[in-house]
Write a protein that holds these residues in place. Structure first.
Motif, PDB file in Angstrom:
ATOM      1  N   ALA A 165      73.157   2.022  34.747  1.00  0.00           N
ATOM      2  CA  ALA A 165      71.893   3.742  34.621  1.00  0.00           C
ATOM      3  C   ALA A 165      71.296   3.320  32.648  1.00  0.00           C
ATOM      4  CB  ALA A 165      73.348   4.742  33.915  1.00  0.00           C
ATOM      5  N   ALA A 198      79.349  11.411  30.300  1.00  0.00           N
ATOM      6  CA  ALA A 198      78.490  10.581  29.969  1.00  0.00           C
ATOM      7  C   ALA A 198      78.903   9.986  28.562  1.00  0.00           C
ATOM      8  CB  ALA A 198      78.383  11.944  29.107  1.00  0.00           C
ATOM      9  N   HIS A 212      73.143   9.771  27.749  1.00  0.00           N
ATOM     10  CA  HIS A 212      73.421  10.176  29.063  1.00  0.00           C
ATOM     11  C   HIS A 212      74.126  10.144  29.822  1.00  0.00           C
ATOM     12  CE1 HIS A 212      71.890   8.406  33.888  1.00  0.00           C
ATOM     13  NE2 HIS A 212      73.938   8.893  34.028  1.00  0.00           N
ATOM     14  N   LYS A 214      76.006  11.777  33.755  1.00  0.00           N
ATOM     15  CA  LYS A 214      75.973  11.503  35.381  1.00  0.00           C
ATOM     16  C   LYS A 214      75.428  13.047  35.847  1.00  0.00           C
ATOM     17  CE  LYS A 214      78.922   8.771  36.508  1.00  0.00           C
ATOM     18  NZ  LYS A 214      80.421   8.776  36.518  1.00  0.00           N
ATOM     19  N   ASP A 215      74.826  12.622  37.129  1.00  0.00           N
ATOM     20  CA  ASP A 215      74.701  14.522  37.698  1.00  0.00           C
ATOM     21  C   ASP A 215      75.565  14.945  37.813  1.00  0.00           C
ATOM     22  OD1 ASP A 215      71.957  12.998  38.436  1.00  0.00           O
ATOM     23  OD2 ASP A 215      72.074  12.278  40.353  1.00  0.00           O
ATOM     24  N   ASP A 216      76.408  14.774  38.433  1.00  0.00           N
ATOM     25  CA  ASP A 216      78.224  15.530  38.989  1.00  0.00           C
ATOM     26  C   ASP A 216      78.714  16.606  37.573  1.00  0.00           C
ATOM     27  OD1 ASP A 216      77.756  15.012  41.448  1.00  0.00           O
ATOM     28  OD2 ASP A 216      79.782  13.406  41.027  1.00  0.00           O
ATOM     29  N   ARG A 218      76.499  17.371  34.926  1.00  0.00           N
ATOM     30  CA  ARG A 218      75.316  18.389  34.275  1.00  0.00           C
ATOM     31  C   ARG A 218      75.134  19.331  33.923  1.00  0.00           C
ATOM     32  NH1 ARG A 218      69.998  13.977  35.741  1.00  0.00           N
ATOM     33  NH2 ARG A 218      70.953  12.693  34.546  1.00  0.00           N
ATOM     34  N   ARG A 219      74.716  20.090  32.621  1.00  0.00           N
ATOM     35  CA  ARG A 219      74.565  21.772  32.737  1.00  0.00           C
ATOM     36  C   ARG A 219      76.251  22.014  32.530  1.00  0.00           C
ATOM     37  NH1 ARG A 219      69.545  23.003  34.825  1.00  0.00           N
ATOM     38  NH2 ARG A 219      68.612  22.377  36.432  1.00  0.00           N
ATOM     39  N   ASN A 249      60.291  11.922  28.594  1.00  0.00           N
ATOM     40  CA  ASN A 249      61.125  13.032  28.326  1.00  0.00           C
ATOM     41  C   ASN A 249      62.190  14.408  27.652  1.00  0.00           C
ATOM     42  OD1 ASN A 249      64.425  12.929  28.782  1.00  0.00           O
ATOM     43  ND2 ASN A 249      65.462  11.097  28.170  1.00  0.00           N
TER      44      ASN A 249
END
Length: 283
Positions: A165, A198, A212, A214-216, A218-219, A249
């Motif tokens: 990543a 993360a 970082h 991970k997409d799943d 986030r938020r 970024n």
């Protein structure tokens, strides 16, 4: 005739005091020295580490550190010619990639060294350089970790995923990550099932980095949690936190600035390529 002279541990401590007087104005050298002094004082295994002065004189802050295939060279002298001369004396392994980290003050010496030695380079990256005062760092309030996650040291078995990543990975960069999770502050956030969601690490030059999520996952506030938790951990231990973030970024820049990090110029990283075609990577 010029020569490189190894700097002993006490010499590095004395040199750090010179840089500390200039902190945060000239802080990259301070962070580099602090990191390696900590490693050496703890008698950690530091492979292929060499710290050099030019002709035994570092009174103007001029030093070069070669650690595995990472290169750090800095000076407090506005005339950077002594740094250039020291760099030109290095005997770099022609079969390896190197990465050199430096600031605006040292950039002219770096490029003079590259041209004089006819070194082949690639990808000079620019990062915003941040610093955080220990006073502000110690006052950080770390939010509760969202339900379903646990914070711990990053497990070595998960390093391939962390490395994959990483935008700035390189051949064998996973070896570097192994030393970072063993020796420097880092946090991995794991789910109850053991999945790494993360993470954040700290480089050899003291910067909080590789944040970082991970997409799943986030938020959920995991990025803010990691940035605050590692920054406070560093400050509570008496350390000085810093950070390097690409200008584009925007999310990470907002997180760091909201915590209290202040911008302090630009840090550069340049890749030095092998002079021999037989190399298969880096350490």
């Amino acid at each position: 005739m010029d020569k490189l002279v190894e700097i002993p541990l006490q010499g590095l401590i004395d040199l750090r005091e010179i840089y500390k007087r200039e902190w945060p104005k000239e802080d990259i050298g301070f962070y580099v020295l602090t990191n390696f002094i900590n490693w050496l004082e703890k008698k950690l295994f530091v492979e292929n580490f060499h710290a050099y002065s030019l002709n035994g004189d570092y009174s103007d802050g001029t030093f070069v550190i070669l650690y595995m295939t990472k290169l750090f060279g800095h000076t407090l002298n506005k005339d950077t010619s002594r740094l250039r001369r020291a760099l030109c004396l290095l005997d770099l392994d022609g079969t390896s990639y190197y990465r050199y980290y430096y600031n605006d003050q040292d950039r002219s010496a770096v490029w003079s060294f590259i041209k004089e030695k006819q070194i082949v380079t690639r990808n000079e990256w620019e990062f915003i350089w941040y610093y955080l005062t220990p006073e502000i760092g110690s006052k950080i309030i770390v939010p509760p970790l969202p339900k379903g996650f646990v914070a711990e040291t990053i497990r070595e078995v998960d390093l391939p995923e962390v490395n994959e990543a990483w935008l700035f990975r390189y051949p064998k960069s996973i070896d570097r990550l192994k030393w970072l999770i063993r020796y420097n502050e880092n946090i991995g956030l794991y789910t109850e099932s053991g999945e790494l969601a993360a993470w954040v690490l700290r480089y050899e030059f003291g910067a909080v980095a590789m944040l970082h999520v991970k997409d799943d996952f986030r938020r959920q506030g995991l990025g803010m949690y990691l940035a605050k938790a590692i920054s406070k951990k560093i400050a509570d231990a008496g350390g000085y936190a810093s950070g390097t973030i690409k200008e584009e970024n925007e999310v990470s820049n907002r997180i760091f600035e909201s915590i209290g990090y202040e911008k302090n110029g630009i840090m550069y990283c340049i890749e030095i390529l092998p002079s021999s075609p037989i190399s298969d990577g880096n350490n």
